[in-house]
Design an enzyme around this catalytic site. Structure first.
Site, mmCIF file in Angstrom:
data_model
loop_
_atom_site.group_PDB
_atom_site.id
_atom_site.type_symbol
_atom_site.label_atom_id
_atom_site.label_comp_id
_atom_site.label_asym_id
_atom_site.label_seq_id
_atom_site.Cartn_x
_atom_site.Cartn_y
_atom_site.Cartn_z
ATOM 1 N N THR A 131 0.823 -1.228 0.000
ATOM 2 C CA THR A 131 0.000 0.000 0.000
ATOM 3 C C THR A 131 0.845 1.261 0.000
ATOM 4 O OG1 THR A 131 -1.767 -1.117 1.168
ATOM 5 C CG2 THR A 131 -1.766 1.254 1.322
ATOM 6 N N ASP B 232 1.435 -6.410 -4.629
ATOM 7 C CA ASP B 232 0.628 -6.430 -3.409
ATOM 8 C C ASP B 232 1.152 -7.641 -2.640
ATOM 9 O OD1 ASP B 232 -2.673 -5.738 -2.585
ATOM 10 O OD2 ASP B 232 -1.594 -7.400 -1.663
HETATM 11 N N1 ASP Z 1 -2.734 -5.434 0.357
HETATM 12 C C1 ASP Z 1 -1.644 -4.615 0.817
HETATM 13 C C2 ASP Z 1 -0.375 -5.455 0.778
HETATM 14 O O1 ASP Z 1 -0.151 -6.223 1.658
HETATM 15 C C3 ASP Z 1 -1.892 -4.092 2.180
HETATM 16 C C4 ASP Z 1 -0.774 -3.240 2.744
HETATM 17 O O2 ASP Z 1 0.205 -2.947 2.130
HETATM 18 O O3 ASP Z 1 -0.911 -2.823 3.906
HETATM 19 O O4 ASP Z 1 0.392 -5.341 -0.157
#
Ligand code: ASP
Length: 342
Positions: free
Chosen positions: A15, A59
């Site tokens: 993220t 991701d």
């Molecule tokens: N879906 C994201 C990931 O793990 C969530 C995050 O970065 O907090 O890449």
């Protein structure tokens, strides 16, 4: 005089570096150079920062052992040239990756700090800047020009934890991680409050060893009342299966039914490694405390003690990849290798 610390920032995705896709509205990873433009503050830090990025940032839900090897290889290639490493990673599987890397990097004498964020760095209310800036400051901590930390850690929302002790517990709050069975190593407030007595000893004399062989013929089984023989026996019969992390109840307790114990006994006899971890987030497996765990102990189930499931499954992949002998496996697993258990 102390020279400036050199830090390598390794961007894997998550993220922290995501932007909204114009068409779908979903968050997806974007180019790293754009990410750095969003943080001019990095230039004010009293260290030299270089960056390297995955060719295609991900991701972290798509993280896998090949990508752990990629992270380990970047660290291996740059190990002598840098004083510390900060790995930018999605929070979803960060505890798995930090645990895996802790086993893959033996005799670390420099910090490897995983961090990320719950909101993208471009978001007004982002938690990314604090996490990233403080993670870099922590990776730069040195005494007499030598790094103070020599282990894989995870920094999130004002706390530095031993990476292989953490687990993600919150998909909503900035405070997304806990380290249920080991205290934090550093707390960030007005000052950085360090607890050096809790750090792993830095292995300065021994040479760094990188283990890239991870065996993925493993599975996690969470026990629940009603789990059936027909379902479990299919899992136990998976060809090539070599290890199981069995999430049991409380202090390591499981049903006493004959079919269940027979299945486990037969599997262990045929060479399968079965590790008992608890479904409770806090506390330890103590086989033999109750009648419902004494049988597991007698048939040779391995005690995961107070290990997290994330550390247990990655330790299993690591030890199976090391071809540890059958006699030695239980002893090795029940020994704390990187501070991951009691
Ligand atoms: N879906 C994201 C990931 O793990 C969530 C995050 O970065 O907090 O890449």
């Amino acid at each position: 005089m102390q020279s400036k610390a050199k830090i390598l920032l390794i961007y894997t995705g998550g993220t922290i570096g995501m932007m909204k896709d114009f068409e779908t509205g979903a968050l997806k990873a974007f180019n790293f150079s754009k990410l750095l433009q969003k943080i001019p503050e990095l230039k004010q830090l009293d260290c030299d920062i270089e960056t390297v990025s995955f060719d295609a940032p991900i991701d972290s839900s798509t993280m896998n052992p090949e990508k752990w090897v990629e992270i380990a290889s970047i660290i291996e290639k740059n190990y002598t040239d840098f004083d510390g490493f900060v790995v930018l990673h999605g929070s979803d599987t960060m505890s798995y990756s930090a645990s895996a890397l802790s086993f893959m990097l033996e005799n670390l004498s420099k910090p490897v700090i995983f961090t990320g964020s719950q909101l993208p760095i471009g978001d007004l209310r982002t938690d990314a800047k604090e996490n990233l800036i403080t993670a870099i400051q922590i990776a730069s901590l040195r005494e007499h020009n030598k790094p103070v930390i020599g282990e894989v850690c995870l920094y999130f929302e004002y706390k530095l934890y031993r990476g292989n002790r953490t687990t993600k517990i919150n998909a909503e709050n900035f405070n997304a991680f806990i380290s249920p069975n080991y205290p934090m190593l550093i707390e960030s407030g007005v000052n950085l409050k360090t607890f050096p007595e809790l750090f792993l000893p830095v292995s300065r004399e021994k040479k760094l060893q990188i283990h890239k062989n991870l065996d993925t013929n493993v599975v996690i089984i969470k026990m629940f009342p009603g789990i059936s023989e027909s379902v479990l026996s299919v899992i136990f019969d998976i060809p090539k299966l070599k290890g199981i992390v069995l999430e049991t109840y409380g202090a390591g307790n499981a049903p006493l039914e004959e079919w269940f114990l027979y299945l486990l006994k037969k599997a262990i006899k045929s060479g399968l490694q079965i590790v008992n971890v608890t479904q409770c987030s806090i506390g330890s497996v103590t086989m033999g405390k109750y009648e419902t765990s004494t049988a597991l102990k007698e048939i040779g189930v391995i005690s995961g003690k107070d290990i997290t499931t994330e550390a247990a499954i990655t330790k299993l992949m690591y030890l199976l990849g090391q071809n540890v002998s059958q006699d030695n496996f239980k002893i090795q697993f029940e020994t704390s290798l990187r501070g991951e258990m009691l």
